[in-house]
Scaffold this motif. Structure first.
Motif, PDB file in Angstrom:
ATOM      1  N   SER A 287       0.817  -1.206   0.000  1.00  0.00           N
ATOM      2  CA  SER A 287       0.000   0.000   0.000  1.00  0.00           C
ATOM      3  C   SER A 287       0.856   1.264   0.000  1.00  0.00           C
ATOM      4  O   SER A 287       0.580   2.223  -0.725  1.00  0.00           O
ATOM      5  N   GLU A 329      -4.653   5.179  -4.663  1.00  0.00           N
ATOM      6  CA  GLU A 329      -5.075   5.264  -3.267  1.00  0.00           C
ATOM      7  C   GLU A 329      -5.089   6.699  -2.740  1.00  0.00           C
ATOM      8  O   GLU A 329      -4.596   6.975  -1.646  1.00  0.00           O
ATOM      9  N   PHE A 380      -6.934   6.466   1.109  1.00  0.00           N
ATOM     10  CA  PHE A 380      -7.264   5.425   0.136  1.00  0.00           C
ATOM     11  C   PHE A 380      -8.150   6.029  -0.940  1.00  0.00           C
ATOM     12  O   PHE A 380      -8.398   7.248  -0.948  1.00  0.00           O
TER      13      PHE A 380
END
Length: 418
Positions: A287, A329, A380
């Protein structure tokens, strides 16, 4: 439609908005989150219902212009958000892009909710507040059940495919990070006096939601909740002690919880409850790297294309080349890449004015969950794609912080014995 029926229609709309996710729609045979299937399936049922209910209010008045003028006077931020939604829809359609339904579910539904709730009676607002509390309670319990049993009942799906590597609980809100964001905002709303509920019930709901928050795997949501919630608790404690009046029931609940916290934490740790959260902090599944790679896409796009919006197909290609198959994101970056600087500035300004309007129509305390929401949606994709999360958040604030009512720590700090 009489006033009582209209009130219950709003309650039903609240239940569909807050309690029906894309995963649940798939179980019902509707491919909401997928690419294949009819275009009508890509719009959330709550959006259809909200449009119909607003259309009814226009027809009921006899002159459709009157409700529009009244909405512009009372809820200009909501009207602006609806207009931006329609403008974004036309913009995407003219450029042959994808995500038409996102402009409706993300922005139109939210704007209509605020307009529909303008000057509603206290009974309707309390009924919708009960729906919000009930859905968040059921969502937390279902999240814990999914964590304990290892089975997700309504997971996020793409054309029926479940991401098997994502073991976070989905519960009723579908996407784990959207779930974590809403849960964090709900916890902070309870901590800052949102909702007209008793102190003992409030403390129990906060404890349950905090435990459930861990199962949704939102690292940012967990940190933001602990930091802002802790600061809020210290502020209330300091104000209560300085006032010289301590509510006996609140003090008893606090002492009981303090004695139970070490026991509960120890039991959860022995049972491996915190392993999932620690795993998310140790390994984020790429991420953090995705947030770096998404900025590299700007290097391949000329500034003149960024102003009006690059070709969506080129952006999709660059996104996949940089290993961002799951999306970008950050909502601002995603809007810049797909819709251009001009449209992004318009949407950002409309959203800022909308949140200001919502805060203005809420009593004191709503600033804490708003601050958390603004921080978390930037961690996100959130409102950069199709989601009903913004509508849920606005609805939560308006019914938990209705003007003219006082509840929670702010109200109880002045009652009790010395």
């Amino acid at each position: 439609m009489p006033a009582r029926a209209e009130s219950w229609a709003l309650v039903g709309l609240a239940l569909v908005t807050c309690g029906v996710s894309g995963g649940m729609l798939w179980v019902l045979g509707i491919n909401y989150d997928g690419i294949t299937g009819s275009a009508a399936q890509k719009v959330h049922p709550a959006t259809y219902l909200a449009v119909l209910l607003f259309a009814w209010t226009m027809l009921r008045s006899g002159n459709p212009v009157v409700p529009l003028v009244r909405a512009a006077e009372r809820r200009p931020g909501g009207v602006l958000l609806c207009l931006c939604s329609v403008g974004l829809l036309a913009f995407i359609a003219l450029r042959g892009g994808t995500g038409l339904a996102g402009s409706l579910d993300t922005y139109l539904l939210t704007g209509l909710w605020v307009i529909l709730l303008a000057e509603r009676d206290a009974i309707t607002m309390r009924r919708i507040a009960v729906v919000v509390h009930a859905v968040m309670l059921a969502n937390a319990v279902l999240g814990l059940v999914e964590f304990a049993g290892g089975q997700r009942f309504f997971p996020f799906r793409m054309d029926g495919m479940v991401f098997e590597t994502d073991t976070r609980s989905a519960a009723l809100h579908g996407h784990p990070l959207a779930n974590a964001t809403l849960t964090a905002c709900y916890v902070l709303a309870l901590c800052s006096g949102g909702g007209q509920i008793k102190p003992a019930l409030r403390a129990g709901l906060v404890a349950l939601q905090l435990v459930a928050l861990i199962t949704f795997g939102g690292r940012s949501a967990t940190v933001v909740t602990l930091v802002l919630g802790g600061a809020s608790a210290l502020f209330v404690l300091n104000r209560t002690l300085r006032s010289g009046r301590v509510p006996l029931l609140g003090a008893a609940v606090a002492v009981f919880l303090l004695t139970m916290v070490p026991i509960a934490v120890g039991a959860l740790a022995v049972g491996g409850f915190f392993d999932a959260l620690l795993g998310r902090f140790v390994s984020d599944g790429g991420s953090a790297n995705a947030r770096v790679e998404m900025l590299a896409i700007f290097d391949a796009i000329p500034l003149r294309d960024l102003l009006v919006g690059p070709d969506p197909k080129i952006v999709d290609t660059l996104r996949r080349m940089n290993g961002l198959e799951w999306g970008i994101e950050n909502p601002v970056v995603e809007n810049l890449l797909y819709n251009g600087i001009a449209m992004t500035l318009l949407l950002t300004a409309a959203l800022a004015l909308f949140l200001f309007e919502v805060a203005r129509n809420c009593r004191r305390g709503a600033g804490l969950p708003i601050l958390a929401f603004v921080v978390l949606i930037n961690t996100f994709e959130s409102i950069g794609g199709k989601t009903t999360m913004l509508a849920k958040f606005a609805l939560m604030l308006l019914v938990l912080y209705p003007r003219g009512s006082v509840s929670g720590p702010a109200a109880s700090s002045g009652r009790g014995r010395r």
